[in-house]
Design an enzyme around this catalytic site. Sequence first.
Site, PDB file in Angstrom:
ATOM      1  N   GLU A 185      46.691  40.121   8.763  1.00 34.35           N
ATOM      2  CA  GLU A 185      47.507  40.482   7.774  1.00 34.35           C
ATOM      3  C   GLU A 185      48.100  39.605   7.490  1.00 34.35           C
ATOM      4  O   GLU A 185      49.056  39.755   7.562  1.00 34.35           O
ATOM      5  CB  GLU A 185      48.337  42.123   8.157  1.00 34.35           C
ATOM      6  CG  GLU A 185      46.959  42.519   9.074  1.00 34.35           C
ATOM      7  CD  GLU A 185      47.528  43.731  10.060  1.00 34.35           C
ATOM      8  OE1 GLU A 185      48.790  44.034  10.292  1.00 34.35           O
ATOM      9  OE2 GLU A 185      46.843  44.709  10.309  1.00 34.35           O
ATOM     10  N   ASN A 228      41.568  38.947   8.623  1.00 34.66           N
ATOM     11  CA  ASN A 228      41.370  40.617   8.511  1.00 34.66           C
ATOM     12  C   ASN A 228      42.789  41.055   8.185  1.00 34.66           C
ATOM     13  O   ASN A 228      43.909  40.313   8.075  1.00 34.66           O
ATOM     14  CB  ASN A 228      41.016  40.415  10.562  1.00 34.66           C
ATOM     15  CG  ASN A 228      40.604  42.325  10.320  1.00 34.66           C
ATOM     16  OD1 ASN A 228      39.536  43.084  10.266  1.00 34.66           O
ATOM     17  ND2 ASN A 228      41.927  42.608  11.019  1.00 34.66           N
ATOM     18  N   HIS A 264      41.278  51.452   7.476  1.00 36.08           N
ATOM     19  CA  HIS A 264      42.590  52.105   7.661  1.00 36.08           C
ATOM     20  C   HIS A 264      42.468  53.483   6.160  1.00 36.08           C
ATOM     21  O   HIS A 264      43.679  52.778   5.631  1.00 36.08           O
ATOM     22  CB  HIS A 264      43.686  51.880   8.122  1.00 36.08           C
ATOM     23  CG  HIS A 264      43.406  51.707   9.189  1.00 36.08           C
ATOM     24  ND1 HIS A 264      43.299  51.581  10.604  1.00 36.08           N
ATOM     25  CD2 HIS A 264      44.148  49.607   9.549  1.00 36.08           C
ATOM     26  CE1 HIS A 264      43.568  51.039  11.747  1.00 36.08           C
ATOM     27  NE2 HIS A 264      43.473  49.727  11.018  1.00 36.08           N
ATOM     28  N   GLU A 293      38.226  48.341  11.511  1.00 36.30           N
ATOM     29  CA  GLU A 293      39.217  49.098  11.863  1.00 36.30           C
ATOM     30  C   GLU A 293      39.171  50.694  11.801  1.00 36.30           C
ATOM     31  O   GLU A 293      40.428  51.343  10.835  1.00 36.30           O
ATOM     32  CB  GLU A 293      40.498  48.843  11.916  1.00 36.30           C
ATOM     33  CG  GLU A 293      40.234  47.360  12.279  1.00 36.30           C
ATOM     34  CD  GLU A 293      42.672  46.918  12.513  1.00 36.30           C
ATOM     35  OE1 GLU A 293      43.448  47.572  12.390  1.00 36.30           O
ATOM     36  OE2 GLU A 293      42.775  45.397  12.499  1.00 36.30           O
ATOM     37  N   ASP A 295      39.922  53.981  10.066  1.00 33.49           N
ATOM     38  CA  ASP A 295      39.373  55.631  10.536  1.00 33.49           C
ATOM     39  C   ASP A 295      40.121  56.032   9.338  1.00 33.49           C
ATOM     40  O   ASP A 295      39.936  55.315   8.215  1.00 33.49           O
ATOM     41  CB  ASP A 295      41.039  55.884  11.225  1.00 33.49           C
ATOM     42  CG  ASP A 295      41.820  55.013  11.550  1.00 33.49           C
ATOM     43  OD1 ASP A 295      42.594  54.159  10.160  1.00 33.49           O
ATOM     44  OD2 ASP A 295      42.809  54.700  11.947  1.00 33.49           O
TER      45      ASP A 295
HETATM   46  O1  9MR Z   1      46.116  50.692  17.206  1.00 35.51           O
HETATM   47  C1  9MR Z   1      47.378  49.826  17.753  1.00 35.51           C
HETATM   48  C2  9MR Z   1      48.841  50.749  18.387  1.00 35.51           C
HETATM   49  O2  9MR Z   1      48.527  50.886  19.472  1.00 35.51           O
HETATM   50  C3  9MR Z   1      49.793  49.518  18.112  1.00 35.51           C
HETATM   51  O3  9MR Z   1      51.087  50.006  18.711  1.00 35.51           O
HETATM   52  C4  9MR Z   1      49.456  49.230  16.606  1.00 35.51           C
HETATM   53  C5  9MR Z   1      51.021  47.823  16.454  1.00 35.51           C
HETATM   54  O4  9MR Z   1      50.812  47.093  15.573  1.00 35.51           O
HETATM   55  O5  9MR Z   1      48.719  48.059  16.520  1.00 35.51           O
HETATM   56  C6  9MR Z   1      47.432  49.216  15.868  1.00 35.51           C
HETATM   57  O6  9MR Z   1      46.520  47.905  15.972  1.00 35.51           O
HETATM   58  C7  9MR Z   1      47.316  48.160  14.635  1.00 35.51           C
HETATM   59  C8  9MR Z   1      45.975  46.796  14.479  1.00 35.51           C
HETATM   60  O7  9MR Z   1      45.866  45.864  16.099  1.00 35.51           O
HETATM   61  C9  9MR Z   1      45.984  45.658  13.233  1.00 35.51           C
HETATM   62  N1  9MR Z   1      45.804  46.336  12.032  1.00 35.51           N
HETATM   63  C10 9MR Z   1      47.075  47.707  11.770  1.00 35.51           C
HETATM   64  C11 9MR Z   1      46.393  48.850  13.311  1.00 35.51           C
HETATM   65  C12 9MR Z   1      47.017  50.277  13.297  1.00 35.51           C
HETATM   66  O8  9MR Z   1      48.443  50.036  12.841  1.00 35.51           O
END
Ligand code: 9MR
Length: 381
Positions: A185, A228, A264, A293, A295
């Site tokens: 990101e 990513n 996402h 990722e 969903d």
């Molecule tokens: O699923 C993750 C969640 O448990 C955390 O609170 C969150 C914090 O930033 O991150 C989520 O995972 C993220 C991933 O690491 C990067 N892409 C977006 C995902 C969903 O927010």
Amino acid sequence: MRATRLVLPGAALGAVAALALGGCTATADPGPTPSPSSTTPEAAAPDVALRDLPRDGLAIGVAVAGGGHLAASGYPDPFGSDDAYRAVIAEQFSSLTHENQLKWEFLRPTRDEFRFEGADAVIDFAEENGQQVRGHTLLWHSQNPRWLTTGTFTDDELRALLQEHITTVVGRYAGRIVHWDVANEIFDDDGVLRTEQNPFLARFGTAIVADALRWAHEADPDAVLYLNDFNVEAVGPKSDAYLALAQELLAAGAPLHGFGVQGHLSTQYPFPDDLETNLRRFTDLGLEVAITELDVRVPVDADGRAEPDDVATQVDYYGRAVAACVAVERCTSLTLWGVTDRYSWVPSWSPGEGAATVLDEDLAVKPAFEAVADALRASTP
Ligand code: 9MR
């Protein structure tokens, strides 16, 4: 604005800001909102393993629930405590990604300390179950410890910290982690580098991405190294920025091997019809690609229930996302960001949306599971 944009509401943005400032997830996130099961009387456990279905060369993965939004929940870490959940991720998937356990805030509670227990446990589990591991992540603006985000460092010190981190973590898991999301990101939705949020980009710009790739490659020459991001499913300013950066890095001889599209998605926005075309823009550079990722969240009522029309759209989106990956020969892994609605990050981060995964809260199959299975079956000659 791209239609599939990942939109975080105000509350969630507050949590992001807290995390970006090095806040502890336990205080930053409200935790999941349990909602009633959507299980129908006929619903059942999966009778097929997704990992058995795809064409050769395509791993089917899942994020392993733990930490992050789950740290504020009223129950213990799912990966450590929920046997039924563990059985599902062992049976269904051939690749695991740590949802949070490999992030800086978990590995680096203090500057001089690494804590590997949580990350090790997931990797040991993967090996016991014949699964590969995707490493997430090394260079990111979020979930960094406070000592890093508020500390005072010279350029040399900051660079050395990142080098030490990458060398230590990638080196520790050399030969055990197949893919690394080296940089996560790094562009905003307009394709602008996140210099304000990411402490490393703020000082060094994209030069630090090239360094990070080189350090990771030195620590594990066999690891497949990725950029990513989210909202890069379609062709647009953000994916264009990645394409340009990838070209630049490759021209400079940096060890970049892959591009990860997080996936996402939300049924409130149209499906990114050019997903396959976009993936091919990156494979045309010689990179491999992955959906990292996936969903698909849907609007839900106060009880967590979705409307049938939205469920139908979700089914369609899951099927098309999987189909795009299987159609691209160099799409080498497809990871779901959670397998059960019980542990999904979505309700905590996007109030009013939820039910984003393929199994319900009782681990019973939802129509989305069948859509994924069907799209994977279609890939088998
Ligand atoms: O699923 C993750 C969640 O448990 C955390 O609170 C969150 C914090 O930033 O991150 C989520 O995972 C993220 C991933 O690491 C990067 N892409 C977006 C995902 C969903 O927010």
